[in-house]
Design an enzyme around this catalytic site. Structure first.
Site, mmCIF file in Angstrom:
data_model
loop_
_atom_site.group_PDB
_atom_site.id
_atom_site.type_symbol
_atom_site.label_atom_id
_atom_site.label_comp_id
_atom_site.label_asym_id
_atom_site.label_seq_id
_atom_site.Cartn_x
_atom_site.Cartn_y
_atom_site.Cartn_z
ATOM 1 N N ASN A 6 0.864 -1.177 0.000
ATOM 2 C CA ASN A 6 0.000 0.000 0.000
ATOM 3 C C ASN A 6 0.901 1.227 0.000
ATOM 4 O O ASN A 6 1.452 1.591 1.032
ATOM 5 C CB ASN A 6 -0.910 -0.012 1.237
ATOM 6 C CG ASN A 6 -1.718 1.268 1.371
ATOM 7 O OD1 ASN A 6 -1.805 2.045 0.421
ATOM 8 N ND2 ASN A 6 -2.300 1.490 2.534
ATOM 9 N N TRP A 7 1.032 1.819 -1.170
ATOM 10 C CA TRP A 7 1.965 2.943 -1.303
ATOM 11 C C TRP A 7 1.444 4.236 -0.692
ATOM 12 O O TRP A 7 2.178 5.199 -0.541
ATOM 13 C CB TRP A 7 2.301 3.157 -2.781
ATOM 14 C CG TRP A 7 3.466 2.342 -3.236
ATOM 15 C CD1 TRP A 7 4.050 1.302 -2.557
ATOM 16 C CD2 TRP A 7 4.206 2.496 -4.453
ATOM 17 N NE1 TRP A 7 5.100 0.801 -3.286
ATOM 18 C CE2 TRP A 7 5.219 1.509 -4.452
ATOM 19 C CE3 TRP A 7 4.104 3.350 -5.557
ATOM 20 C CZ2 TRP A 7 6.132 1.365 -5.507
ATOM 21 C CZ3 TRP A 7 5.000 3.213 -6.595
ATOM 22 C CH2 TRP A 7 6.010 2.223 -6.568
ATOM 23 N N HIS A 95 -9.807 1.551 4.430
ATOM 24 C CA HIS A 95 -8.562 1.800 5.165
ATOM 25 C C HIS A 95 -8.810 2.868 6.241
ATOM 26 O O HIS A 95 -9.591 3.800 6.017
ATOM 27 C CB HIS A 95 -7.470 2.274 4.194
ATOM 28 C CG HIS A 95 -6.114 2.248 4.806
ATOM 29 N ND1 HIS A 95 -5.700 3.219 5.688
ATOM 30 C CD2 HIS A 95 -5.100 1.361 4.708
ATOM 31 C CE1 HIS A 95 -4.460 2.924 6.093
ATOM 32 N NE2 HIS A 95 -4.082 1.800 5.515
ATOM 33 N N GLU A 164 -6.392 -4.479 10.266
ATOM 34 C CA GLU A 164 -5.362 -3.476 10.517
ATOM 35 C C GLU A 164 -5.727 -2.667 11.758
ATOM 36 O O GLU A 164 -6.509 -1.711 11.674
ATOM 37 C CB GLU A 164 -5.270 -2.503 9.330
ATOM 38 C CG GLU A 164 -4.764 -3.119 8.061
ATOM 39 C CD GLU A 164 -4.062 -2.070 7.191
ATOM 40 O OE1 GLU A 164 -2.915 -2.307 6.822
ATOM 41 O OE2 GLU A 164 -4.654 -1.021 6.913
ATOM 42 N N SER A 208 2.516 -1.841 10.389
ATOM 43 C CA SER A 208 3.943 -1.889 10.751
ATOM 44 C C SER A 208 4.645 -3.201 10.419
ATOM 45 O O SER A 208 5.584 -3.595 11.124
ATOM 46 C CB SER A 208 4.137 -1.552 12.232
ATOM 47 O OG SER A 208 3.750 -0.218 12.482
ATOM 48 N N GLY A 229 2.571 -1.128 4.343
ATOM 49 C CA GLY A 229 2.547 0.292 3.978
ATOM 50 C C GLY A 229 3.952 0.830 3.790
ATOM 51 O O GLY A 229 4.588 0.603 2.753
ATOM 52 N N GLY A 230 4.448 1.497 4.819
ATOM 53 C CA GLY A 230 5.759 2.146 4.754
ATOM 54 C C GLY A 230 6.855 1.291 4.114
ATOM 55 O O GLY A 230 7.576 1.755 3.215
HETATM 56 P P1 PGA Z 1 2.280 0.552 7.662
HETATM 57 O O1 PGA Z 1 0.884 0.788 6.915
HETATM 58 O O2 PGA Z 1 2.839 -0.735 7.156
HETATM 59 O O3 PGA Z 1 3.115 1.730 7.261
HETATM 60 O O4 PGA Z 1 1.993 0.501 9.116
HETATM 61 C C1 PGA Z 1 -0.007 -0.264 6.707
HETATM 62 C C2 PGA Z 1 -1.201 0.239 5.979
HETATM 63 O O5 PGA Z 1 -1.562 1.404 6.148
HETATM 64 O O6 PGA Z 1 -1.828 -0.503 5.210
#
Ligand code: PGA
Length: 247
Positions: A6-7, A95, A164, A208, A229-230
């Site tokens: 997820n960019w 989300h 999430e 995370s 995400g990150g």
């Molecule tokens: P993150 O984001 O891996 O940066 O915690 C996950 C997401 O928002 O899907």
């Protein structure tokens, strides 16, 4: 097994090189056929990337879509059909960052219906906030979010569930493994009974995820994949997650 990138609001045409490197890694290591990689990129990149990725294992997804199915006076909105036409196979819906910007359970329900009609695979996100967790309301919140968003059993065959916890997104915190195991099982049980559904559903975990905690997370065999995400904004970090998952 699903690894969904997820960019978020990140990405330019030239950042395709990130996905190119990931693809090269998968090809080189001949990762098994059950590996599904989905790159959820900003709408501006869907067509370009899906053309470039045509012959690869990586599928392209969007990060949201309008609740409205048909064209109309909705300035700034993009429908599920438009996303599909642009080349996306998947779309993230619900989300927590979109909920924060105004997506209610009802809007999310409409979005799921729109995306379903457009023929998209839906990555449906849900999860509790920190204060809800502290009040021990996690299970109840999750069940409500699912029940309100999915109103018809037929949608299930297009849905990937993505748990999430809001407090784990971008915070470097993940739930305790025992808690997570329990929650994922509860989601599967709840969907089975609520919708009288005998088909296996897929439940991903997001929040995370990185190359270190994947070693712990992979011990939960009820998890069918991860939403990253990150760490998906860097080919090295994403590949390290794959490496540690499969080692
Ligand atoms: P993150 O984001 O891996 O940066 O915690 C996950 C997401 O928002 O899907």
């Amino acid at each position: 097994m699903f690894f969904v990138a997820n960019w978020k609001m990140f990405g330019r045409p030239s950042y395709y090189k990130i996905l190119e490197k990931i693809n090269r890694y998968i090809v080189r290591h001949k990762k098994n056929k059950s590996l599904n990689i989905v790159a959820c990129v900003p709408n501006t990149l869907i067509t370009l990337y899906s053309n470039k990725l045509k012959k690869t294992l990586i599928k392209v997804g969007a990060q949201n879509c309008s609740e409205f199915q048909n064209d109309g006076p909705y300035t700034g909105s993009v429908s599920g059909k438009m996303i599909k036409d642009a080349g996306a196979k998947y779309v993230i819906i619900g989300h927590s960052e979109s909920r924060e910007q105004g997506d209610t359970d009802k809007i999310i329900k409409n979005k799921i219906e729109s995306a379903f009609k457009a023929g998209l695979q839906i990555i449906f996100c849900f999860g509790e906030t920190l204060s809800e967790k502290n009040k021990k309301k996690t299970k109840q919140i999750i069940r409500n979010q699912i029940r309100k968003a999915i109103t018809n059993k037929k949608f299930l065959k297009k849905i990937l569930f993505a748990y999430e916890p809001v407090w784990s997104i971008g915070s470097n915190k993940i739930p305790k493994i025992t808690e997570l195991n329990y929650i994922i099982r509860d989601i599967k049980k709840f969907v089975k009974y609520t919708y009288k559904n005998n088909k296996k559903i897929k439940v991903l975990y997001g929040g995370s995820v990185n190359s270190l905690n994947i070693e712990k997370l992979k011990l939960i065999n009820q998890i069918d994949g991860y939403l990253v995400g990150g760490a998906s904004q860097s080919s090295k970090k994403f590949i390290d997650i794959l490496k540690n998952y499969y080692k």
